[in-house]
Scaffold this active site. Structure first.
Site, mmCIF file in Angstrom:
data_model
loop_
_atom_site.group_PDB
_atom_site.id
_atom_site.type_symbol
_atom_site.label_atom_id
_atom_site.label_comp_id
_atom_site.label_asym_id
_atom_site.label_seq_id
_atom_site.Cartn_x
_atom_site.Cartn_y
_atom_site.Cartn_z
ATOM 1 N N CYS A 1 95.259 47.378 14.538
ATOM 2 C CA CYS A 1 95.515 47.371 15.978
ATOM 3 C C CYS A 1 95.514 45.935 16.515
ATOM 4 O O CYS A 1 96.411 45.161 16.204
ATOM 5 C CB CYS A 1 94.516 48.264 16.701
ATOM 6 S SG CYS A 1 95.035 48.742 18.360
ATOM 7 N N HIS B 1 94.130 53.580 13.778
ATOM 8 C CA HIS B 1 92.683 53.644 13.601
ATOM 9 C C HIS B 1 92.333 54.847 12.732
ATOM 10 O O HIS B 1 93.032 55.858 12.742
ATOM 11 C CB HIS B 1 91.986 53.798 14.956
ATOM 12 C CG HIS B 1 92.108 52.609 15.844
ATOM 13 N ND1 HIS B 1 91.409 51.445 15.623
ATOM 14 C CD2 HIS B 1 92.854 52.403 16.962
ATOM 15 C CE1 HIS B 1 91.714 50.573 16.583
ATOM 16 N NE2 HIS B 1 92.595 51.126 17.397
#
Length: 502
Positions: free
Chosen positions: A340, A438
């Site tokens: 991310c 994630h």
């Protein structure tokens, strides 16, 4: 006022007193007894979050509590989430969607709007479930936060529900914490405290009894339970960063194989560090976090984590000298994976023309991937499934939470093939990779493939995090059944075995 006959609130004398874990454990206890129960946290401040199936964002702890109750995560479980972006400001998420970036003063003015969302969400849960277990935030005795409170007694007063107060005896001063907290509450607030729970007790309970007798006589409130210190519970952390490295297992040490050395820079605004829990527990991995003033030290794999303030954390990375150490790490054959915000840092540049995460502008990236990122106000929130394409194909599941769009030549070599399309990028020499997903290590096969790319040869050694979490919830519920007055709690909730209202 909402009909809250089945609502009970857990508040703490301090942060990390055990509120999140207690609500999760009680949720599992009630579920075992056939009671339809839901978790609820009116207002949460955390950088660890989860994504619901509907594409909303809630605190990670509420996703754990939902699992304990046998439910899928839902935005009604945490209607207001604050994600700090600086020491004075936070992104405000209401009903799963980011609505404002506010400093503390501005949020105080916004609280009436947040309060409406909180009460509406609780009303929906109270109508749908036999019981609602509510988690407070921090301490109810913070004098400067009392005006307009929606996180603790302000909520309990609004819906007229009983409160149990939990304190951590392992920190010391447990009686002062409990009596002092009561003393700072208003008379009506003190009256709704139905009892105390003392958490993390070590030793002989008989040696505590005189203190318990004094506490009940002094306050007129019963002690509903003294919970033992339960080591080794594998439950998602709300926000606290576990800095210690997990030692390699005895089996690995006796076999003569060295564990894979993994280092994660502990960014000031690190988010969703629960991504690394499967590695922290992996028997073939030695994982450590590197904080301010520390060095990355020799490693096989450096993981750049998510961040709530990518450009600021990128600047911090450079101030700490980590950029130079990353280049040294790569020259000597190491691998780097960014997740991310960490993925965004690996590119040539990060652009924030609209000031999504702070002052508008651009920052030069680490230049390890041929990509660039532009931050946009609309946040990508979704659960994802797919397949990894690193060393070998492996099923992947996880979630995305990001405000950026990344593009460039290295995206032609994705890390994952998701049902929604390719994700991530890899460098031409395959030493650097980045992904927006994630939870990419949560599936054992996916973790094995990524770790094989990093140099670990250990098929079948990955951790099944879901199984460990479930075992921990059952162990926690067993402890609550043994050490708490569950019948008294059922009376407070006005429910009986099987969910019937009393």
């Amino acid at each position: 006022m909402t009909d809250t006959g089945g609502t009970l609130m857990v508040q703490g004398t301090t942060s990390d007193a055990g509120k999140s874990v207690l609500v999760a454990g009680l949720g599992r206890v009630l579920r075992r007894r056939g009671i339809a129960v839901a978790p609820f946290k009116p207002q949460n401040m955390a950088l660890n979050s989860a994504v619901t199936a509907q594409g909303g964002e809630i605190g990670r702890a509420q996703a754990l509590q939902a699992a304990a109750c046998g439910l899928e995560p839902h935005t009604d479980f945490n209607p207001v989430l604050l994600k700090p972006s600086s020491d004075r400001g936070a992104q405000v998420i209401v009903n799963g969607r980011a609505v404002e970036e506010l400093d503390a003063r501005a949020y105080h003015d916004y609280k009436p709007v947040a309060r409406e969302a909180v009460l509406a969400a609780h009303g929906r849960l109270a109508a749908q479930y036999d019981s609602v277990l509510v988690e407070g935030a921090g301490s109810p005795a913070e004098i400067n936060l009392r005006a307009g409170d929606i996180a603790n007694m302000g909520f309990a007063e609004a819906v007229d529900c009983p409160v149990i107060l939990v304190a951590d005896i392992d920190r010391g001063g447990v009686f002062a914490h409990l009596v002092g907290t009561l003393a700072l509450l208003a008379e009506s607030e003190r009256a709704r405290v139905a009892g105390f729970v003392i958490n993390r007790f070590r030793g002989d309970p008989a040696l505590l009894q005189s203190g318990l007798d004094w506490l009940e006589a002094e306050t007129g409130k019963p002690v509903l339970g003294v919970l033992p210190y339960l080591s080794g519970l594998q439950l998602d952390a709300e926000d606290a960063l576990l800095r210690e490295a997990a030692p390699a297992s005895d089996a690995w040490a006796s076999g003569g194989d060295e564990p894979l050395r993994v280092v994660v820079p502990a960014l000031p605004r690190i988010s969703n560090h629960t991504d690394f829990d499967p590695l922290r527990l992996h028997p073939g991995v030695s994982l450590r976090f590197a904080g301010p003033g520390e060095r990355l030290q020799p490693a096989d794999l450096v993981l750049l984590p998510g961040s709530k303030a990518v450009r600021d954390d990128l600047a911090w990375l450079r101030e700490q000298g980590f950029e130079r150490e990353l280049m040294h790490h790569l020259r000597y054959g190491g691998r780097v994976l960014g997740i991310c915000g960490g993925y965004q840092m690996l590119g040539r540049a990060v652009h924030d023309p609209e000031g999504v995460e702070g002052t508008p502008g651009s920052s030069v990236g680490l230049g390890l991937l041929d990509v660039e990122t532009t931050l946009r106000p609309a946040k990508q929130l979704r659960q994802v499934t797919g397949e990894g394409v690193m060393e070998r194909a492996a099923p992947v599941r996880g979630y995305e939470i990001h405000a950026g769009h990344t593009a460039g030549a290295d995206c032609e070599r994705p890390v994952l093939q998701l049902s929604a399309g390719p994700d991530g990028a890899r460098s031409t020499d395959d030493a650097v990779a980045g992904t927006y997903v994630h939870g990419v290590f949560d599936e054992p096969a996916a973790a094995g493939a990524l770790l094989a790319w990093a140099g670990l040869d250990a098929d079948g050694a990955a951790v099944d995090l879901d199984a460990l979490r479930e075992t921990s919830l059952e162990r926690l519920a067993d402890a609550l059944e043994e050490h708490m007055d569950i019948d008294r709690l059922l009376d407070l909730l006005h429910v009986q075995q099987g969910g019937a209202r009393s």
